[in-house]
Motif scaffolding. Structure first.
Motif, PDB file in Angstrom:
ATOM      1  N   THR A   1       0.839  -1.217   0.000  1.00 44.23           N
ATOM      2  CA  THR A   1       0.000   0.000   0.000  1.00 44.23           C
ATOM      3  C   THR A   1       0.866   1.257   0.000  1.00 44.23           C
ATOM      4  N   TRP A   2       1.826   1.286   0.907  1.00 46.48           N
ATOM      5  CA  TRP A   2       2.585   2.531   1.038  1.00 46.48           C
ATOM      6  C   TRP A   2       3.699   2.655   0.005  1.00 46.48           C
ATOM      7  N   VAL A   3       4.200   1.555  -0.528  1.00 46.03           N
ATOM      8  CA  VAL A   3       5.149   1.655  -1.657  1.00 46.03           C
ATOM      9  C   VAL A   3       4.424   2.171  -2.898  1.00 46.03           C
ATOM     10  N   SER A   4       3.181   1.699  -3.084  1.00 43.85           N
ATOM     11  CA  SER A   4       2.398   2.218  -4.219  1.00 43.85           C
ATOM     12  C   SER A   4       1.997   3.674  -4.003  1.00 43.85           C
ATOM     13  N   PHE A   5       1.888   4.066  -2.745  1.00 47.29           N
ATOM     14  CA  PHE A   5       1.489   5.441  -2.434  1.00 47.29           C
ATOM     15  C   PHE A   5       2.491   6.468  -2.953  1.00 47.29           C
ATOM     16  N   VAL A   6       3.790   6.119  -2.959  1.00 45.70           N
ATOM     17  CA  VAL A   6       4.831   7.090  -3.334  1.00 45.70           C
ATOM     18  C   VAL A   6       4.700   7.523  -4.795  1.00 45.70           C
ATOM     19  N   PRO A   7       4.712   6.613  -5.793  1.00 47.89           N
ATOM     20  CA  PRO A   7       4.559   7.086  -7.180  1.00 47.89           C
ATOM     21  C   PRO A   7       3.171   7.653  -7.461  1.00 47.89           C
ATOM     22  N   LEU A   8       2.168   7.115  -6.786  1.00 47.88           N
ATOM     23  CA  LEU A   8       0.818   7.637  -7.021  1.00 47.88           C
ATOM     24  C   LEU A   8       0.715   9.078  -6.550  1.00 47.88           C
ATOM     25  N   LEU A   9       1.309   9.371  -5.380  1.00 48.22           N
ATOM     26  CA  LEU A   9       1.271  10.740  -4.867  1.00 48.22           C
ATOM     27  C   LEU A   9       2.028  11.704  -5.773  1.00 48.22           C
ATOM     28  N   ALA A  10       3.082  11.204  -6.406  1.00 49.59           N
ATOM     29  CA  ALA A  10       3.897  12.065  -7.263  1.00 49.59           C
ATOM     30  C   ALA A  10       3.251  12.342  -8.615  1.00 49.59           C
ATOM     31  N   ASN A  11       2.293  11.527  -9.007  1.00 50.52           N
ATOM     32  CA  ASN A  11       1.738  11.650 -10.360  1.00 50.52           C
ATOM     33  C   ASN A  11       0.296  12.135 -10.418  1.00 50.52           C
TER      34      ASN A  11
ATOM     35  N   CYS B   1      -4.652   0.392   3.694  1.00 54.21           N
ATOM     36  CA  CYS B   1      -3.702  -0.241   4.609  1.00 54.21           C
ATOM     37  C   CYS B   1      -4.446  -0.943   5.744  1.00 54.21           C
ATOM     38  N   VAL B   2      -5.430  -0.256   6.321  1.00 53.28           N
ATOM     39  CA  VAL B   2      -6.207  -0.837   7.408  1.00 53.28           C
ATOM     40  C   VAL B   2      -6.963  -2.076   6.931  1.00 53.28           C
ATOM     41  N   LEU B   3      -7.610  -1.959   5.770  1.00 45.05           N
ATOM     42  CA  LEU B   3      -8.364  -3.097   5.245  1.00 45.05           C
ATOM     43  C   LEU B   3      -7.449  -4.266   4.904  1.00 45.05           C
ATOM     44  N   GLY B   4      -6.244  -3.970   4.397  1.00 43.80           N
ATOM     45  CA  GLY B   4      -5.299  -5.040   4.086  1.00 43.80           C
ATOM     46  C   GLY B   4      -4.865  -5.786   5.339  1.00 43.80           C
ATOM     47  N   ILE B   5      -4.577  -5.037   6.411  1.00 43.92           N
ATOM     48  CA  ILE B   5      -4.179  -5.681   7.673  1.00 43.92           C
ATOM     49  C   ILE B   5      -5.328  -6.511   8.241  1.00 43.92           C
ATOM     50  N   LEU B   6      -6.519  -5.899   8.174  1.00 48.52           N
ATOM     51  CA  LEU B   6      -7.685  -6.649   8.676  1.00 48.52           C
ATOM     52  C   LEU B   6      -7.893  -7.928   7.888  1.00 48.52           C
TER      53      LEU B   6
END
Length: 847
Positions: free
Chosen positions: A773-783, A800-805
């Motif tokens: 989730t958070w690795v994908s967040f980096v390029p998504l936030l930049a674009n 992230c919360v749903l993935g952990i759950l």
């Protein structure tokens, strides 16, 4: 009236029989004060003064009806003043009228006569002319600017008042050069301004300008060109028309001009010319087959019979020009008929010969106007139709009013007895107001009068055009378009432009040397066209925007992630789902807190981790709505601190699993003994304190701030929380990512034993869901667009919360609800060393 009719009949009969008149002997009349008159009674067109080799007398052969009408207007004004008692009671004005032949050289001889000492024909050479009394008190005329420039300097030396009725060049307005010059017509500057206003009104900005090779034409062309340039009118072609010399026009210099005008898009020609030069120019133009144009005529040739009667003039196109208004003199036509009738009466002519024998001026100057003795009423009829006699008529009244003021006259008489000198009269002419036929005129500081213009149009019906009034000019132009009849197919209004008019939101990019030749360039977004004449697009202010091809700017609306947007509504639904699942799982774990499954999942620490996930869900509520300083500061800490708490519980379980699967049993038991109880909570606290320290440093050293970004969006002002340091922002994320990565490393290769629950698998996928989730967040936030970044933050936190759950808690909830038979110590707690399913055994024993 019957007597007048009879006199007119006599004139017609006399003219019809060919009997000579004695009109030339009526051009002088004695009086207490005599006015000199300089009028173009004849013309030297066929003489060629440039070929003279001796200073002999010049004979003017061609007759000028207009000059005679001007002279008669002066005579009529003098007789009206003499017959009235309003201006000069008890005094009589006289006049001496001479021909100028429209030549400065010819006009000098009568000018010398005017300045001769009274009773003599010589000018006395004196040191002081204060007491010098010339033969005339003032001079009326001449009509041409070329002549007036010569006589004006001559009379100004003696401070002799001179009032012209037609000379209009602007140079004569100079009081330093011509201190005694006045005129009853406006300056050419006014006429040129009227022409420019006409071109602007009709949107003609691509014109040719032609002037006659004399002072009138050159000065008029120069005035027009300078005024036109200031108004954005471009002069495509310029030319000078030589004056006719010796009967043959020398127009070689305009032979190149006419083809250029023919081949270009110029449809309008401004012709500032004398009548003689205009006639020669049109003769040449018709010979060269110049295409029909719109001719903007100067006053000098607009009503000239020399031009109007030229064969083929109906083919030149549309002729427009300005003619000063003045006042109508209804009795003038009757006065002209009376004069002609008297001139045809032999008894009256004999009486003139007896009373006024040939004076010595005629012996010096020659016959005053031999052509006038053969004039007919028919030859004057066209001139009477469009005569401009009022300026000459008004000039006499201006001099008479000044003499009235100088002699202190009133209704009973003129008290002053001393003869008035010309310079004394001049003192009272400055800023003089006077009335002429009901119209009040005033000499301004430059000797000019303010007078309105009529815009005249040539309308062809017979061999001669008639003049139709199609507008007025009194400082501002009033054009009556419905009256204009264009000499074009379908009466279509001509267009004379180098380039088409640019549309709204376009500016001109000039090409070539003329500002009227350009390409139309669209104003891009963020700029606008301020006025139609702009060469560059004006930029909108920072808080404004504009679309392409705009003529104005619009205020920017503040833009932020609003609660009612579709994306926010979807995220809020997702938030509700995640928070609901978290609360449901927490409820189940609390309800089954003593069960082997919950104890194997961490017991109270598992409940703490679920509570942290709930706080993560609630933290996303800080992102929608208008950002404030408090919300900007709270967003990242309230998101990452709960995540650190949840991940720290995962780290403890991953450490136990790694120890039991990879370390010797003695080491594993020792390590696991320190991972539970108080030490476990201390580890969670330390992890959260480390994250809190990073967040504090992030907020203190580089605090996020509310920023209004005017450039991010084309039409709106983006209000956002600006990250001042991306390095500190990344470190805050990196702390939690490190915990998740360590968890992943400690669990992803652990193998489970048959019949035992694999707790490592849930941790592996939970941390993997976090990392993805958070690795994908980096390029998504930049674009993504800047306006969408808060929504990306919300989505990343909720996913992230749903993935952990989904990876860790929900499978356990499923077992609690659907497979209670597996919720046994054997399946969850009885694991030995190296058994992944035995995690939590120590914890179960210590709880």
């Amino acid at each position: 009236m019957p007597g007048l009719t009879l006199l007119g009949l006599m004139a017609l009969l006399g003219c019809g029989l060919g009997a000579p008149l004695c009109l030339s002997r009526q051009l002088s009349m004695p009086g207490h004060y005599v006015l000199g008159g300089l009028f173009p009674l004849g013309s030297t067109e066929d003489v060629g003064l440039g070929n003279r080799t001796q200073p002999n007398a010049t004979v003017c052969t061609r007759f000028s009806p207009l000059g005679l009408l001007w002279a008669m207007a002066m005579m009529m004004a003098v007789e009206e003043i003499n017959n009235g008692s309003a201006l000069l009671p008890g005094l009589r004005l006289g006049y001496d009228v001479f021909d100028t032949c429209s030549e400065p050289m010819v006009a000098m001889k009568p000018s010398l006569v005017f300045m001769a000492k009274a009773g003599s024909r010589s000018i006395t050479a004196d040191c002081d002319y204060t007491q010098y009394r010339p033969r005339v008190l003032a001079v009326i005329g001449p009509h041409m600017s070329e002549v007036a420039l010569v006589t004006g300097k001559f009379f100004s030396f003696f401070l002799m008042p001179q009032v012209s009725y037609s000379a209009s060049t602007d140079r004569l307005s100079s009081r330093e050069t011509f201190p005694s010059f006045f005129r009853t017509v406006p300056s050419d500057r006014v006429q040129a301004a009227a022409m420019v206003e006409l071109l602007l009104e009709l949107r003609w900005n691509w014109v040719a300008v032609v002037g006659s090779d004399d002072e009138y034409g050159r000065q008029g062309m120069s005035l027009f060109s300078s005024l036109a340039n200031t108004k954005g009118i471009c002069i495509a072609h310029e030319g000078i028309v030589p004056l006719p010399q010796g009967g043959s026009p020398r127009l070689d210099c305009v032979q190149g001009l006419l083809p250029r005008v023919n081949q270009s898009s110029v449809q309008v020609v401004v012709l500032f010319s004398s009548a003689r030069a205009a006639r020669s120019f049109f003769s040449h133009s018709l010979h060269c087959r110049l295409l029909p144009k719109v001719w903007v005529a100067s006053e000098a040739w607009l009503t000239s019979d020399l031009v109007m009667t030229l064969p083929g003039m109906a083919r030149v196109g549309t002729v427009l020009g300005f003619l000063h208004q003045g006042a109508r003199i209804p009795k003038f036509s009757a006065y002209v008929q009376t004069r002609l009738a008297l001139a045809a009466d032999p008894a009256y002519c004999a009486l003139l010969d007896a009373e006024r024998p040939q004076d010595l001026e005629e012996r010096v100057v020659g016959p005053r106007c031999p052509q006038c003795d053969h004039v007919t009423l028919e030859s004057l009829s066209e001139g009477l139709m469009y005569h401009r006699s009022f300026p000459a008529y008004a000039a006499v009244y201006g001099v008479a009013q000044a003499l009235h003021d100088t002699l202190l006259c009133d209704a009973s008489g003129c008290p002053a007895q001393e003869p008035v000198q010309p310079w004394q009269l001049l003192e009272n002419m400055y800023n003089l107001s006077f009335r002429a036929h009901g119209l009040t005129l005033r000499f301004d500081a430059s000797g000019n009068v303010a007078m309105d213009y009529d815009l005249k149009l040539w309308v062809w019906q017979d061999a001669m055009p008639t003049l139709c009034t199609v507008g007025t000019f009194n400082g501002r132009l009033s054009l009556w378009r419905s009256r204009v009849r264009w000499h074009t197919p379908g009466n279509k209004e001509p267009v004379s432009q180098c380039s088409r008019q640019c549309g709204d939101g376009q500016v001109r990019r000039v090409k070539g040397f003329h500002s009227c030749c350009y390409d139309c360039v669209d104003c891009k977004a963020g700029s606008y066209q301020r006025s139609p004449d702009d060469a560059l697009c004006a930029q909108c202010d920072q808080d404004q925007w504009s679309p392409d091809r705009s003529t104005r700017c619009f205020p920017r609306r503040p833009r932020f992630l609003e609660w009612g947007e579709p994306a926010v509504l979807v995220l809020l639904v997702l938030l509700g789902l995640a928070l609901g699942l978290v609360l449901a799982a927490l409820g189940l774990f609390v309800w089954h807190r003593d069960s082997p499954l919950v104890r194997a999942s961490g017991g109270p620490r598992a409940c703490f981790g679920l509570a942290c996930l709930g706080l993560v869900c609630l933290s996303v509520l800080l992102f929608p709505g208008r950002p404030s300083p408090a919300s900007c500061l709270a967003q990242q800490p309230l998101l990452h601190l709960p995540l650190a708490g949840c991940l720290s519980t995962f780290f403890l379980q991953a450490a136990e699993i790694f120890a039991r699967s990879e370390l010797p049993p003695s080491w594993a038991d020792w390590l696991c003994g320190h991972l539970w109880g108080r030490w476990a909570w201390l580890a969670v606290l330390l992890a959260m304190l480390a994250q809190a320290a990073l967040c504090t440093w992030y907020l203190v050293a580089f605090p996020p701030e509310v920023e209004t970004d005017w450039l991010a969006l084309p039409t709106e002002a983006l209000v956002r929380c600006r990250v001042r340091s991306w390095i500190s922002f990344s470190l805050v994320h990196a702390a939690n990512a490190t915990l998740a990565f360590l968890c992943f490393l400690g669990t992803f290769q652990v193998q489970s034993q048959p019949g035992r629950y694999n707790g490592a698998r849930g941790l592996t996928f939970a941390t993997l869901a976090y990392l993805i989730t958070w690795v994908s967040f980096v390029p998504l936030l930049a674009n993504v667009p800047v306006a969408s970044q808060p929504a990306v933050h919300m989505a990343a936190a909720l996913l992230c919360v749903l993935g952990i759950l989904a990876a860790f808690h929900l499978p356990k909830c499923y077992l609690l609800l659907r497979r209670p038979d597996l919720n046994t110590p054997t399946f969850f707690l009885e694991g030995g060393p190296g058994d992944a399913g035995g995690q939590g055994g120590g914890e179960g024993r210590r709880l």
